[in-house]
Structure formats: C-alpha cells, structure tokens
Write a protein that holds these residues in place. Sequence first.
Motif, short mmCIF file in Angstrom:
data_model
loop_
_atom_site.label_atom_id
_atom_site.label_comp_id
_atom_site.label_asym_id
_atom_site.label_seq_id
_atom_site.Cartn_x
_atom_site.Cartn_y
_atom_site.Cartn_z
N ARG A 82 0.81 -1.22 0.00
CA ARG A 82 0.00 0.00 0.00
C ARG A 82 0.85 1.27 0.00
NH1 ARG A 82 -2.78 -3.28 -1.36
NH2 ARG A 82 -4.79 -4.01 -0.57
N SER A 83 2.14 1.14 0.23
CA SER A 83 3.00 2.32 0.30
C SER A 83 4.34 2.02 -0.36
CB SER A 83 3.22 2.75 1.76
OG SER A 83 3.96 1.74 2.45
N ILE A 84 5.15 3.08 -0.56
CA ILE A 84 6.48 2.90 -1.16
C ILE A 84 7.37 2.06 -0.25
CG2 ILE A 84 8.54 4.13 -1.94
CD1 ILE A 84 6.75 6.46 -2.73
N THR A 85 7.21 2.23 1.06
CA THR A 85 7.99 1.43 2.01
C THR A 85 7.67 -0.06 1.85
OG1 THR A 85 8.01 3.27 3.59
CG2 THR A 85 8.52 1.07 4.45
N ASP A 86 6.39 -0.38 1.76
CA ASP A 86 5.99 -1.77 1.54
C ASP A 86 6.58 -2.31 0.23
OD1 ASP A 86 4.52 -1.67 3.84
OD2 ASP A 86 2.59 -1.33 2.84
N PHE A 87 6.62 -1.48 -0.80
CA PHE A 87 7.13 -1.93 -2.11
C PHE A 87 8.60 -2.33 -2.01
CE2 PHE A 87 9.24 -1.09 -6.15
CZ PHE A 87 8.47 -1.84 -7.02
N TRP A 88 9.40 -1.51 -1.35
CA TRP A 88 10.83 -1.84 -1.24
C TRP A 88 11.06 -3.04 -0.33
CZ3 TRP A 88 13.68 -0.59 -4.94
CH2 TRP A 88 13.60 0.64 -5.57
N LYS A 89 10.22 -3.21 0.69
CA LYS A 89 10.33 -4.41 1.53
C LYS A 89 10.07 -5.67 0.71
CE LYS A 89 9.10 -2.46 6.06
NZ LYS A 89 8.10 -2.46 7.16
N PHE A 90 9.09 -5.59 -0.16
CA PHE A 90 8.81 -6.75 -1.01
C PHE A 90 9.95 -7.01 -1.98
CE2 PHE A 90 7.41 -8.01 -5.28
CZ PHE A 90 6.96 -9.29 -5.01
N MET A 91 10.48 -5.97 -2.60
CA MET A 91 11.55 -6.15 -3.59
C MET A 91 12.81 -6.73 -2.95
SD MET A 91 10.34 -5.24 -6.54
CE MET A 91 11.68 -4.83 -7.63
N GLU A 92 13.14 -6.28 -1.76
CA GLU A 92 14.36 -6.74 -1.10
C GLU A 92 14.14 -8.03 -0.30
OE1 GLU A 92 16.02 -3.54 1.21
OE2 GLU A 92 15.55 -2.05 -0.35
N GLY A 93 12.91 -8.45 -0.17
CA GLY A 93 12.61 -9.65 0.61
C GLY A 93 12.04 -10.78 -0.23
#
Length: 524
Positions: A82-93
């Motif tokens: 739902r947010s940019i922070t969530d997006f980077w967590k998904f990409m790096e995880g």
Amino acid sequence: MSEASRWHRGGASKHTLHYRKEVEIRTTLQELLLYFIFLINLCILTFGMVNPHMYYLNKVMSSLFLDTSVPGEERTNFKSIRSITDFWKFMEGPFLEGLYWDSWYNNQKLYNLKNSSRIYYENILLGVPRVRQLKVRNNTCKVYSSFQSLMNECYGKYTSANEDLSDFGLKHDTEWKYSTSNTNSPWHWGFVGVYRRGGYIFTLSKSKSETKNKFIDLRLNSWITRGTRVIFIDFSLYNANVNLFCIIRLVAEFPATGGILTSWQFYSVKLLRYVSYYDYFIASCEITFCIFLFVFTTQEVKKIKEFKSAYLKSIWNWLELLLLLLCFVAVAFNTYCNIQIFLLLGQLLKSTEKYSDFYFLAYWHIYYNNIIAITIFFAWIKNMFLAIINDTYSEVKADYSIGRRPDFELGEMIKKSYTNALEKLKLKKAQTDEDNKTKRRDLAEQARREGFDENEIQRAEKMKTWKERLEKKYYSTEIQDDYQPVTQQEYGELFLYAVELEKELHYINSKLNQVMRKLSALGQ
C-alpha cells in the motif's frame, strides 16, 4: 391414374426442382455428420492447447511471488503493498528470495546451473528480469489559487501527453534515463491508466547479492518519486518437464490519489508446439480445420451467388458469416503466432545476460486461445439450432404433430441402410419373395397350433396382403408429391377395405363378449 397434382410452397414456379424427402433428409444427415466431425475437430484443437500443468504452474508461481510475506511481517506481500515502504520491503525480501535459487534445501549447491536460476529447482529463469518505471511531469495539473501557497507541485494522472521523458536523480545509469522500447509488446491496460512501452528501465543481475545492492541503492536515492505512476516487473521461466513457458508480469500502479494498486499476470503457454506425437496429431487437426474452412466458405459463396441480397435477410446466414469470420481470424492469429515464435524464440534464448521479452509472444498466444473459445461457442450455437431451422425437419415434425404418418421415416431409412450394408458385406442374406412366403406359412402354422380356425387365418392373411398393397401405394417414398387424386376404382378398394376392417372389429368384439361371459360364469 390421372397425373398427380403438385403442391408448390410459397408460390414457386412450376419449373422449380422438387427433391424427394428421402433425398432431402439424406442430404441433411450428411451435412449434420460433416458438421459434427468439424465440431469434434474444433473441440480437439481448443482443448488440445491446454492442460492441467498450465494451471498448476500458474498456481505455484503466483503463490511464490504474490503470497510470500516479508519475514517477521505477515501482512507485507505483493498483494498487500500500500506504500512505497511496503514496495521496497517486497523487492528486497520475498521477490529477491523467490527469484534466486542457487542451493538445495540442505544448502548444497545446485547441479550445473550454467549461470541461471532454477526456481523451485525445475523452472529455468530465462535471461534476466526487467524493472520499468513510467512517470509524469510536474505541473501536469492545475492547483486552485487559494492552495498555491501550500502546494507548488502538481502531478496529474498518467497519459502519454503527461509522461516525463527527462533524466532525473543520479542520471548516470539507464534507470535514471528515459529509454524508448525496442520490443513489440502491446500497451498495458491498468486500473487507472493505459501505459505505453519505454520508460526508466534496468535489468537485474545474475547475482543475488548484486541485485540486492541495486535495490538498496535505488531506494536510498529515491528512484520512486511523486511523479511515479507505474512500475512493471517482467520475467520469464521455462519448465522442460512439462514443456511450458511461464511469463510473469507484476504491476504496481501509483495513482494520483496516493497509495499503490497492485495487479499481476501469469501466462503459462506452450510456445514449442510440435514436439511429441500428440502435438503432431494436433497439427493434423489444424490442417483438417483449414480444409473444413475452405469447404464451408465455398458453400456460402455459392449461396450468396444464388440468393444475392435475399441471403442477408436471414439471421442464420449472418451467424454462418460470423462463424466463418471467427475461423479466419483464428487461422490468422495462429499463423502469426507461429511465425513470430519461429523468428523470435531463437534470438530470445541466445543471450542469457539480457531481458528476454516473451510477453509479446504470450500476449498473442492468449488472444488466439480466446478467439478459438469464441469460435467454438458460436459453432455449438449453430449446431443446436441447425435441426430447428431446417425445412425438412420442420415438415416431418409437422406431419407427426397432426397425427399423419410422414412420407418418410428416419428410423426406416437407418434400418434399411443398415440392412443393405450387411447384405453387401455378405453378413446377412438378402430377403427374397420365397423367404416372405415361407415366413407367412410359418406364421399360419403357429396360428393353427394356437387354436385359430382356417377362416380366421385366411381373413388375417387377406387383410395383411391388402394392407401391404395400400401402404406400398400411398406411403411409398418414391412418391414425390404431398397430395395425389384418388380414382373411382381406388375409392372402391378403400371402401371395401374399410368394410372389411369393420367386420373384423365386430368379430373381435363378439369374441371379447364371449370371453367376458365365460369369466362372469366362472365368477359365479
């Protein structure tokens, strides 16, 4: 006998050729049989292109890349971003862990990777994944004057006119510079916009650690900005066990309202089509389909030449034309897909360090499947109404509805054809007049043993002979006309036949009365 009068439907001219009903129904049955074979062939083509492995491959891949959460955070997976922070967590995880498989579950190195990842140990990552961003320029919308002191930037919704083409950020790598696309992939229709090709593009490394450092660098340098409107993640897999390609696209849209909307596409397709014997069988069905298409097209062209503008007044003729059009479109799609696969597949597989754009091939392959599905839908609709709209069937149905025996019965034709076939194959001896006489003598002997007197047997034989002669005369399939005049002599014969029938009924009635009286006497 005077010449039979003729009944002309709809006021047709006397020179119109009238086919006998037997010939008409034989022709109709031949058409039905031909069309039924066409339907079977079309069904084989439709269902032969799919198999359960496509579903299961999509299922396991979607579970891996959509449902896997960030360790320690059960809420954060791709679906819940739902947010940019969530997006980077998904990409790096989850995305990074799902993309790179370089060891077994016991941490031993995988066999002969040849510099490629093996997702779930069975699915080869083709080339490298690609990440692509599209942005809009500042001042692509107008801020109301009262709020200009509070907000001096305005990023509107994505359109090709609002798209930002300028370099930004660090400006030294491809991900910071706008690039036009050199692929043939179609534009993407998302939730809040239709996105064209090109954008700020970078490809991932074969190394997991390098890719992770790339993500961290982009996050720290604010690769995602307020102008970002969509990010595409594209990659392709191949499973040799089931000979299927899985083309995956993950989409994160950044609407002007804020937040993130995620969507995805998983296409499992069979691009290497002619490998097994079953594949060659499907190829033969494709050739048969083209032959049927040629035959049906020729028939419709002849009808159009014969009836001209009147041909277009029937809705069923429009259905025929629609079905032919769909068949031609399906053949065109199939031909185009095969040509593109032949031209592009070898090139895409050559370079393992570049992004292989299989999305274009999968996109057209899916469209071909959809066209075939629509074609078979209309083909079955035509099949269901074929008998209803056929004039010959309508006449036979009308004959039965008014209680009249039709001039031709389908069951008799089938039985007669079956008997003739057995006789020609010498599996059954042909019946002769002598056989019929023998059969009648046997029936007479059986009647005598059952207690019938000679007068009853003779009357029964006379009635049977009379009945067969009248049926042959008035119900013969050789008669072409619906109505024929009856001569005075024939009328007399019919009258005598009716009188004999009345006598027989009186005789049977008297016999029944005798039986009933005897039963009553026994009951007393």
